[in-house]
Motif scaffolding. Structure first.
Motif, short mmCIF file in Angstrom:
data_model
loop_
_atom_site.label_atom_id
_atom_site.label_comp_id
_atom_site.label_asym_id
_atom_site.label_seq_id
_atom_site.Cartn_x
_atom_site.Cartn_y
_atom_site.Cartn_z
N GLY A 21 29.39 65.30 71.91
CA GLY A 21 30.20 64.96 70.74
C GLY A 21 29.36 64.46 69.58
N SER A 22 28.39 63.61 69.87
CA SER A 22 27.56 63.08 68.78
C SER A 22 26.65 64.17 68.21
N ASN A 23 26.14 65.06 69.05
CA ASN A 23 25.32 66.16 68.54
C ASN A 23 26.15 67.10 67.68
N ALA A 24 27.35 67.42 68.12
CA ALA A 24 28.22 68.30 67.35
C ALA A 24 28.60 67.65 66.02
N PHE A 25 28.87 66.36 66.04
CA PHE A 25 29.20 65.65 64.81
C PHE A 25 28.03 65.69 63.84
N LEU A 26 26.83 65.43 64.34
CA LEU A 26 25.64 65.44 63.49
C LEU A 26 25.41 66.83 62.90
N LEU A 27 25.51 67.87 63.71
CA LEU A 27 25.33 69.23 63.21
C LEU A 27 26.40 69.59 62.18
N SER A 28 27.62 69.13 62.40
CA SER A 28 28.69 69.40 61.45
C SER A 28 28.42 68.72 60.11
N VAL A 29 27.98 67.50 60.15
CA VAL A 29 27.67 66.77 58.92
C VAL A 29 26.54 67.47 58.17
N ILE A 30 25.50 67.86 58.90
CA ILE A 30 24.37 68.56 58.27
C ILE A 30 24.84 69.87 57.64
N TYR A 31 25.65 70.63 58.37
CA TYR A 31 26.15 71.91 57.84
C TYR A 31 27.00 71.69 56.60
N LEU A 32 27.89 70.72 56.64
CA LEU A 32 28.76 70.47 55.49
C LEU A 32 27.98 69.98 54.27
N ILE A 33 27.00 69.12 54.47
CA ILE A 33 26.17 68.66 53.36
C ILE A 33 25.38 69.84 52.78
N LEU A 34 24.84 70.66 53.65
CA LEU A 34 24.10 71.84 53.19
C LEU A 34 25.03 72.79 52.42
N GLY A 35 26.22 73.01 52.95
CA GLY A 35 27.18 73.89 52.29
C GLY A 35 27.61 73.37 50.93
N ILE A 36 27.88 72.08 50.84
CA ILE A 36 28.27 71.48 49.55
C ILE A 36 27.11 71.57 48.56
N SER A 37 25.90 71.31 49.04
CA SER A 37 24.73 71.39 48.16
C SER A 37 24.50 72.80 47.64
N VAL A 38 24.58 73.77 48.55
CA VAL A 38 24.38 75.16 48.14
C VAL A 38 25.45 75.60 47.16
N GLU A 39 26.68 75.20 47.41
CA GLU A 39 27.78 75.58 46.51
C GLU A 39 27.59 74.94 45.13
N ALA A 40 27.16 73.70 45.09
CA ALA A 40 26.93 73.03 43.81
C ALA A 40 25.80 73.71 43.04
N VAL A 41 24.71 74.03 43.74
CA VAL A 41 23.58 74.70 43.09
C VAL A 41 24.00 76.10 42.64
N ARG A 42 24.80 76.79 43.46
CA ARG A 42 25.26 78.14 43.11
C ARG A 42 26.06 78.15 41.82
N ARG A 43 26.85 77.12 41.62
CA ARG A 43 27.67 77.05 40.41
C ARG A 43 26.84 76.71 39.17
N VAL A 44 25.80 75.90 39.34
CA VAL A 44 24.98 75.47 38.21
C VAL A 44 23.83 76.44 37.94
N TYR A 45 23.19 76.89 38.99
CA TYR A 45 21.98 77.71 38.87
C TYR A 45 22.07 78.88 39.84
N PRO A 46 22.88 79.89 39.53
CA PRO A 46 23.17 80.98 40.48
C PRO A 46 22.05 82.03 40.59
N THR A 47 20.99 81.68 41.32
CA THR A 47 19.92 82.65 41.56
C THR A 47 20.31 83.56 42.72
N ARG A 48 19.58 84.63 42.86
CA ARG A 48 19.84 85.57 43.96
C ARG A 48 19.66 84.88 45.32
#
Length: 132
Positions: A21-48
């Motif tokens: 459970g703790s490993n899954a939670f940690l991986l989920s948090v990492i994935y969601l932070i990465l996803g939010i970061s990529v989405e924010a960068v994609r909107r501001v600086y949409p490189t290939r």
């Protein structure tokens, strides 16, 4: 003579479950932070590169939703303007978190089963060596 307290004597009932459970939670948090970061960068600086990274992050939940038969209705609603972009992202995020938890528990059950098998095998060998 000092005796250990009850809390020191008690072992967690399901230590493997807690670890999974703790490993899954940690991986989920990492994935969601990465996803939010990529989405924010994609909107501001949409490189290939950022667009490809965004698509690769979306491929896992998209395939899972496709497997369940839910991707086509979601796509149709999105293209018709019935669902905003953030709701699609939320659905993809929740889907990914569910996948991560399912995979973590599947791997944990496999590892736990293998560990139990190896322990039983070692006990069996140990008991066969002893003259009884």
């Amino acid at each position: 003579m000092e005796t250990p307290s009850d809390s020191e004597q008690r072992q967690p009932t399901y230590p493997l479950l807690r670890i999974m459970g703790s490993n899954a939670f940690l991986l989920s948090v990492i994935y969601l932070i990465l996803g939010i970061s990529v989405e924010a960068v994609r909107r501001v600086y949409p490189t290939r590169f950022v667009q490809r990274l965004s698509l690769s992050l979306d491929s896992l939940p998209a395939r899972a939703l496709e497997f369940l038969g839910w991707m086509e209705p979601l796509r149709a609603k999105y293209l018709n303007g019935q669902i905003p972009d953030y709701q699609v992202r939320l659905i993809f995020g929740v889907t990914t978190v569910v996948i991560i938890f399912l995979l973590a528990f599947a791997v944990g059950l496999l590892v736990g089963s293998l560990r139990g098998y190896m322990e039983r095998r070692a006990l069996k060998k140990h008991s066969q060596r002893r003259p009884g």
